[in-house]
Scaffold this active site. Structure first.
Site, PDB file in Angstrom:
ATOM      1  N   GLU A 107      17.719 -18.741 -34.562  1.00  9.72           N
ATOM      2  CA  GLU A 107      18.521 -18.843 -34.024  1.00  9.72           C
ATOM      3  C   GLU A 107      18.620 -19.915 -32.705  1.00  9.72           C
ATOM      4  OE1 GLU A 107      19.999 -14.677 -34.093  1.00  9.72           O
ATOM      5  OE2 GLU A 107      21.061 -15.302 -36.427  1.00  9.72           O
ATOM      6  N   GLU A 127      19.543 -16.691 -43.664  1.00 12.88           N
ATOM      7  CA  GLU A 127      20.193 -14.926 -43.299  1.00 12.88           C
ATOM      8  C   GLU A 127      21.951 -14.363 -43.335  1.00 12.88           C
ATOM      9  OE1 GLU A 127      19.368 -12.900 -39.505  1.00 12.88           O
ATOM     10  OE2 GLU A 127      17.540 -14.540 -39.355  1.00 12.88           O
TER      11      GLU A 127
END
Ligand code: BG6
Length: 472
Positions: free
Chosen positions: A178, A371
């Site tokens: 991220e 995810e």
């Protein structure tokens, strides 16, 4: 689904391993983040002092769910579920305790070697994130972390150690988790809260630039070690809707989301800074030092696939006074068409299909959903966890992923839901916000036997994998 499709599950080192001071591991910046609902506020406060104060706080990451001492049993459970892939990360300070050590920590190298050998035995493909919210404390203290050139060099050396030691076991590498959330919670991605910085935004973008360079350097070096390696970028993603059909709101959505959603991935996938980013820097007095050499490096060393997390969607308006909802590094206006989790994250499986289409149209490279999942309160009743809401969540998202593949032609190569096993939540440090297929008997205060109990969703997903996505 394609027979090669990577049906898997995910975790990260700092959230599962624990053993934070075992076998020579050094301190990582995430070790300073206390548990509890105020976690993000505490680590973003200008007064945050980078101290471990056990009299005032609990630090749940120090124990995680003790994967460090239980990994053999946990991987056996992965094998029994039939996982084809396991997305995990490596703790940098387990390999280089201080980041700048002359030699790596052999105990750390051996730990992951044992994991990879076991995964190979069970035919589970590792997908390894090199840095998932994890910077050695010493690099922050002595070198100003990601704001220095030295940290780039230390990161490259760390990655080289991984490649040399694990090249026979690992093919898929993700450089940073991220990478785009730095504007929201920089302590996670950059290991620095920048609380007292005068020109915080500039420092964050300079640090991100260094990460982008580090990522390209690692890819360049990695390909010389093993040309079969596949490298991925990784961003927190979402579907973004404008609040209504007012063109002003539609434009606002584009303007607001691009520096967050696309900026880093654009550089990692296309190899250059997009014009909108250059304009943003100009307009906000952000002076990035990008020389010719950097430009060539970024251009010549782009990723092979793009991976992302997807939990929810957001609604954007230029001006608003509607009810708000929270979320995974992004909050926004409540969407009346959606329901939300107990943590008020809006559930939107259609948004995943939108997101997949937008990313594929933009990048035209294979995508991996690394995810996706629901953090909820699970109850252990008579030795069982009946988590039908999790099954419902995952099922609807797999359905829209399949629609994106079959009806829209999007190339998706893997799906690793968050998470294989319950772990410490990143944003709140809570154990009670559970994501796993496997329940861990541990509460927010560190009490529990750490016993592992497969939930109903564990068996449901086992069958999804076995049927290659045909039985949901
Ligand atoms: C992502 C992170 O932001 O979302 C994970 O990569 C994190 O580390 C996950 O755990 C879910 O967020 P949270 O805050 O509910 O744990």
């Amino acid at each position: 689904m394609n027979k090669e499709f990577l049906w898997g599950a995910a975790t990260s080192a700092n959230q599962v391993e624990g053993g934070y001071n075992q076998d020579g591991r050094g301190l990582s910046m995430i070790d300073f983040a206390p548990g509890g609902k105020k976690r993000t506020r505490i680590i973003s406060d200008p007064e945050f002092d980078y101290q471990i104060d056990s009299s005032a706080y609990k630090y749940p990451n120090h124990l995680g769910v003790d994967f460090y001492n239980n990994f053999k049993e946990d991987i056996k459970l992965m094998a029994k579920q039939g996982l084809k892939a396991y997305r995990m990360s490596i703790s940098w300070s387990r390999i280089y305790p201080n980041g700048d050590d002359a030699k790596p920590n052999q105990a750390g190298i051996n730990f992951y070697l044992q994991i990879f050998k076991l995964l190979k035995e069970y035919k589970i493909e590792p997908i390894v994130t090199i840095c998932h919210f994890d910077l050695p404390y010493n690099l922050f203290k002595m070198y100003n972390g990601w704001n220095s050139q030295e940290t780039i060099d230390f990161f490259v050396r760390y990655a080289q150690t991984l490649f040399e030691n694990y090249q026979d076991y690992v093919k898929y590498w993700i450089t940073f988790n991220e990478i785009n959330v730095s504007m929201k919670v920089p302590l996670f991605t950059l290991g620095n809260a920048y609380g007292k910085s005068e020109h915080k935004e500039q420092e964050i973008f300079r640090a991100m630039h260094n990460q982008l360079l580090a990522s390209s350097k690692v890819i360049k070096m990695g390909r010389t070690i093993n040309p079969n390696f596949k490298f991925g970028s990784m961003s927190a993603s979402t579907a973004a809707y404008s609040y209504d059909c007012n063109p002003v709101n539609q434009l606002e959505k584009i303007l607001k989301m691009r520096m967050f959603l696309y900026f880093a991935a654009d550089v990692q996938i296309r190899g250059y800074y997009p014009n909108y980013a250059k304009k943003y820097f100009e307009q906000n007095n952000i002076d990035l030092i990008i020389n010719e050499e950097d430009k060539i490096l970024l251009k010549n060393n782009v990723v092979d696939f793009h991976s992302f997390s997807y939990y929810q969607s957001v609604v954007v308006a230029k001006e608003f006074n509607q009810e708000l909802v929270s979320g995974n590094m992004m909050s926004g206006i409540k969407n009346p068409f959606l329901t939300a989790t107990s943590w008020n994250w809006q559930i939107d499986s259609t948004g995943l299909r939108i997101c997949l289409n937008e990313l594929y149209e933009r990048y035209q490279i294979p995508l991996m959903i690394v995810e996706n999942g629901i953090g909820e309160i699970d109850e252990l009743i008579n030795g069982k966890v009946e988590d039908d809401y999790r099954i419902e969540y995952l099922k609807s998202h797999i359905q829209t992923m399949q629609a994106a593949i079959y009806e829209d032609g999007v190339e998706v190569i893997g799906y690793t839901p968050w998470t294989f096993i319950d772990l410490v939540s990143a944003s709140t440090g809570e154990m009670s916000k559970r994501y796993g297929f496997v329940y861990v008997d541990l509460d927010d205060y560190g009490n529990g036997t750490l016993r592992r109990i497969p939930k109903k969703s564990y068996y449901w997903y086992k069958n999804v994998i076995k049927s290659n996505g045909n039985e949901l």
